[in-house]
Design a protein around this motif. Structure first.
Motif, PDB file in Angstrom:
ATOM      1  N   ASP A   1      36.017  40.625  47.831  1.00  0.00           N
ATOM      2  CA  ASP A   1      36.258  41.787  46.965  1.00  0.00           C
ATOM      3  C   ASP A   1      35.965  41.462  45.505  1.00  0.00           C
ATOM      4  OD1 ASP A   1      37.178  44.494  46.563  1.00  0.00           O
ATOM      5  OD2 ASP A   1      39.037  43.663  45.756  1.00  0.00           O
ATOM      6  N   LEU A   2      36.122  40.199  45.125  1.00  0.00           N
ATOM      7  CA  LEU A   2      35.860  39.796  43.747  1.00  0.00           C
ATOM      8  C   LEU A   2      34.492  39.109  43.686  1.00  0.00           C
ATOM      9  CD1 LEU A   2      37.081  39.743  40.860  1.00  0.00           C
ATOM     10  CD2 LEU A   2      37.837  37.405  41.363  1.00  0.00           C
TER      11      LEU A   2
ATOM     12  N   VAL B   1      40.543  37.505  47.934  1.00  0.00           N
ATOM     13  CA  VAL B   1      40.238  36.130  47.547  1.00  0.00           C
ATOM     14  C   VAL B   1      41.527  35.352  47.350  1.00  0.00           C
ATOM     15  CG1 VAL B   1      38.039  36.778  46.499  1.00  0.00           C
ATOM     16  CG2 VAL B   1      40.121  36.797  45.102  1.00  0.00           C
ATOM     17  N   LYS B   2      41.384  34.068  46.999  1.00  0.00           N
ATOM     18  CA  LYS B   2      42.549  33.219  46.751  1.00  0.00           C
ATOM     19  C   LYS B   2      42.812  33.105  45.253  1.00  0.00           C
ATOM     20  CE  LYS B   2      41.158  29.547  48.985  1.00  0.00           C
ATOM     21  NZ  LYS B   2      41.208  28.208  49.607  1.00  0.00           N
TER      22      LYS B   2
ATOM     23  N   SER C   1      37.931  32.157  45.415  1.00  0.00           N
ATOM     24  CA  SER C   1      36.965  32.305  46.504  1.00  0.00           C
ATOM     25  C   SER C   1      37.559  33.123  47.638  1.00  0.00           C
ATOM     26  CB  SER C   1      36.555  30.930  47.036  1.00  0.00           C
ATOM     27  OG  SER C   1      35.929  30.165  46.033  1.00  0.00           O
ATOM     28  N   ILE C   2      36.705  33.583  48.530  1.00  0.00           N
ATOM     29  CA  ILE C   2      37.125  34.418  49.646  1.00  0.00           C
ATOM     30  C   ILE C   2      38.193  33.715  50.472  1.00  0.00           C
ATOM     31  CG2 ILE C   2      35.310  33.593  51.209  1.00  0.00           C
ATOM     32  CD1 ILE C   2      35.029  36.556  52.156  1.00  0.00           C
TER      33      ILE C   2
ATOM     34  N   HIS D   1      34.976  43.543  38.088  1.00  0.00           N
ATOM     35  CA  HIS D   1      35.918  44.490  38.704  1.00  0.00           C
ATOM     36  C   HIS D   1      35.917  44.273  40.215  1.00  0.00           C
ATOM     37  CE1 HIS D   1      36.733  47.004  35.164  1.00  0.00           C
ATOM     38  NE2 HIS D   1      35.458  46.865  34.853  1.00  0.00           N
ATOM     39  N   PRO D   2      37.075  44.327  40.869  1.00  0.00           N
ATOM     40  CA  PRO D   2      37.068  44.253  42.338  1.00  0.00           C
ATOM     41  C   PRO D   2      36.220  45.388  42.921  1.00  0.00           C
ATOM     42  CG  PRO D   2      39.297  44.008  41.474  1.00  0.00           C
ATOM     43  CD  PRO D   2      38.432  44.440  40.327  1.00  0.00           C
TER      44      PRO D   2
END
Length: 373
Positions: free
Chosen positions: A83-84, A105-106, A111-112, A322-323
Motif C-alpha cells: 500500500d505504501l 507494510v511494516k 516494506s510489505i 500517499h498510501p
C-alpha cells in the motif's frame, strides 16, 4: 538559522563521461532507439546486478508494465502490491487489466508485511511485486517462500534501490536478481539517471526475448515490420543510454557517497527524540536513495510543520508517498494502519551525492532547533 540559498532535494552528478558520450552520439547521428550505447548500457547493467539479461526501457513505469505484459498478466488476475509505494507500482498492474491487491507494510522496515501477503492471496493471485522502498530491500527470502508455496511469480520494484543487496540462502545477491525479474528507474533524482529511463533485469531467457519484442511494437526481430503481437514503443534512446552508461561507470562512487550522507544524518540526529530511521537489517545492504525518517512525539513539530519550516529556510524536502488506498483509483475504506502512519509522519531530506557536510549541518541544525528537551 536563516539561509536563503536554495538547497534542493536532489541534483544529478553529470561530471563523468556523460558529455563525451553524448557528443559521440551527436557526431555519429545515432540519436534514436538504436546505437552502441544501448547495447553497452544493457550489458554493463546486467553485469552490475548479476543477471543474464537487462532490457532497457523509456522509464521505470514502462519497465514494470513490460514485464507484467510479458508474464501474461491480464483481466481476472490479481497482483499483490504494498500500500505504501509510488503510484506507478499499482498503475502498471492496472494497465494490463489485472487488479492490484493492496497489502499493508511494516512500521520498522516500511516494506510489505509478510502476514498481509498471506492474507491477500486468492485463487486469482498471479504474483507479488516486492518494492524496495527508499533503497531498503524487502524481505525477499520469505516472499519467495510464499510465492513458491502458491506457484506465484515475484517481481522486484527496485526503482529506488540500485546496488542494494540481500542475503538469500547464505549468499549475497543484488536486488533485481532475486525474483523472476527486477525493474529500475533512471529518473533525474535516482541514484543513477539518464533523465528518463528504465531497465528490466532477469535471468529468464524466454522472458527477456518476449520483452524485447513487446518493447519494439511487437515486431518480429527476424522479419522487419512484421508484428505478430500488439506491442509498445517502450524503447530507450541511444542518447539516454549514453548518459546512463556514464553514470553506471561511477555507481560505486555514488553509492559510497550516499552511504556517507546517510551516516552523517544518522550521527547528527540519532539523539533527537521522536525521530526514527528505517530499520537496518544485518542480512540486507540498504542504499540511501533519499535519506528518510519519521517524525513523531515527543518531537515538538509534526512532519508538516517541519516541512513548512524547511520551506521558509529554502530547503527542499518531501513527504512520503500517499498510501494507494487513500487515492481515488484504488480507494478503500479499510484502514491500512502502518502505511497511513508512515505516510503521515515520513520525510525525505536532501541527499544528492555532492551535498557537503556544511549543507547536511544546515539541515540537521534546523531539525535540532525544534527538538524536545
Amino acid at each position: 538559522m536563516k539561509n536563503n540559498k536554495f538547497l534542493p532535494l536532489a541534483i544529478p552528478d553529470l561530471s563523468g563521461n556523460e558529455e563525451k558520450y553524448l557528443n559521440s552520439c551527436l557526431k555519429s547521428s545515432w540519436i534514436s532507439s538504436k546505437g552502441i550505447f544501448i547495447d553497452r548500457f544493457e550489458k554493463k547493467f546486467a553485469e552490475f546486478t548479476g543477471t543474464k539479461y537487462a532490457i532497457s526501457t523509456s522509464n521505470g513505469t514502462t519497465a514494470l508494465h513490460l514485464v507484467l505484459s510479458a508474464l501474461g498478466c491480464g483481466p481476472g488476475d490479481e497482483v499483490i502490491v504494498p500500500d505504501l509505494t509510488f503510484m506507478a507500482t499499482a498503475n502498471a498492474v492496472t494497465y494490463t487489466g489485472a487488479k492490484p491487491v493492496l497489502a499493508d507494510v511494516k512500521r520498522d522496515s516500511w516494506s510489505i508485511n509478510i502476514g498481509e501477503i498471506r492474507r491477500k492471496i486468492s485463487g486469482r493471485t498471479r504474483g507479488i511485486i516486492a518494492v524496495h522502498l527508499y533503497g531498503n530491500p524487502a524481505d525477499m527470502e520469505e516472499i519467495l517462500q510464499i510465492a513458491g508455496e502458491h506457484n506465484l511469480w515475484v517481481i522486484e520494484d527496485a526503482a529506488e534501490a540500485h546496488g542494494a543487496g540481500i542475503k538469500i540462502a547464505g549468499r549475497w545477491k543484488k536486488v533485481g536478481s532475486i525474483g523472476i525479474a527486477g525493474i529500475f528507474s533512471f529518473y533525474g533524482n535516482k541514484i543513477i539517471t539518464c533523465g528518463e529511463g528504465g531497465m528490466v533485469t532477469t535471468g529468464n531467457r524466454d522472458l527477456a526475448e518476449k520483452m524485447k519484442i513487446l518493447r519494439d511494437h511487437g515486431q518480429d526481430p527476424l522479419k522487419r515490420y512484421y508484428h505478430p503481437v500488439v506491442g509498445y514503443n517502450y524503447r530507450l534512446t541511444n542518447m539516454q543510454a549514453a548518459i546512463g552508461l556514464a553514470q553506471l561507470e561511477r555507481i560505486n562512487h555514488f553509492l559510497k557517497a550516499k552511504e556517507k550522507i546517510a551516516a552523517g544524518y544518522r550521527q547528527k540526529l540519532e539523539r533527537v527524540r521522536g525521530l526514527k530511521f528505517q530499520e537496518q537489517n544485518p542480512g540486507k545492504k540498504s542504499v540511501c536513495w533519499l535519506f528518510s525518517m519519521t517524525i513523531e512525539p515527543p518531537y515538538k513539530l509534526t512532519r508538516d510543520q517541519l516541512m513548512a519550516v524547511f520551506e521558509k529556510n529554502a530547503v527542499e524536502c518531501r513527504p512520503f508517498f500517499h498510501p494507494l488506498h487513500t487515492m481515488p483509483p484504488y480507494h478503500e475504506k479499510k484502514a491500512y494502519k502502518e502505511a497511513e502512519f508512515l505516510a503521515g509522519h515520513g520525510i525525505n531530506l536532501p541527499s544528492f551525492v555532492t551535498i557537503t557536510d556544511s549543507q547536511i549541518e544546515r539541515v540537521t541544525e534546523i531539525i535540532k532547533h525544534y527538538a524536545s528537551n
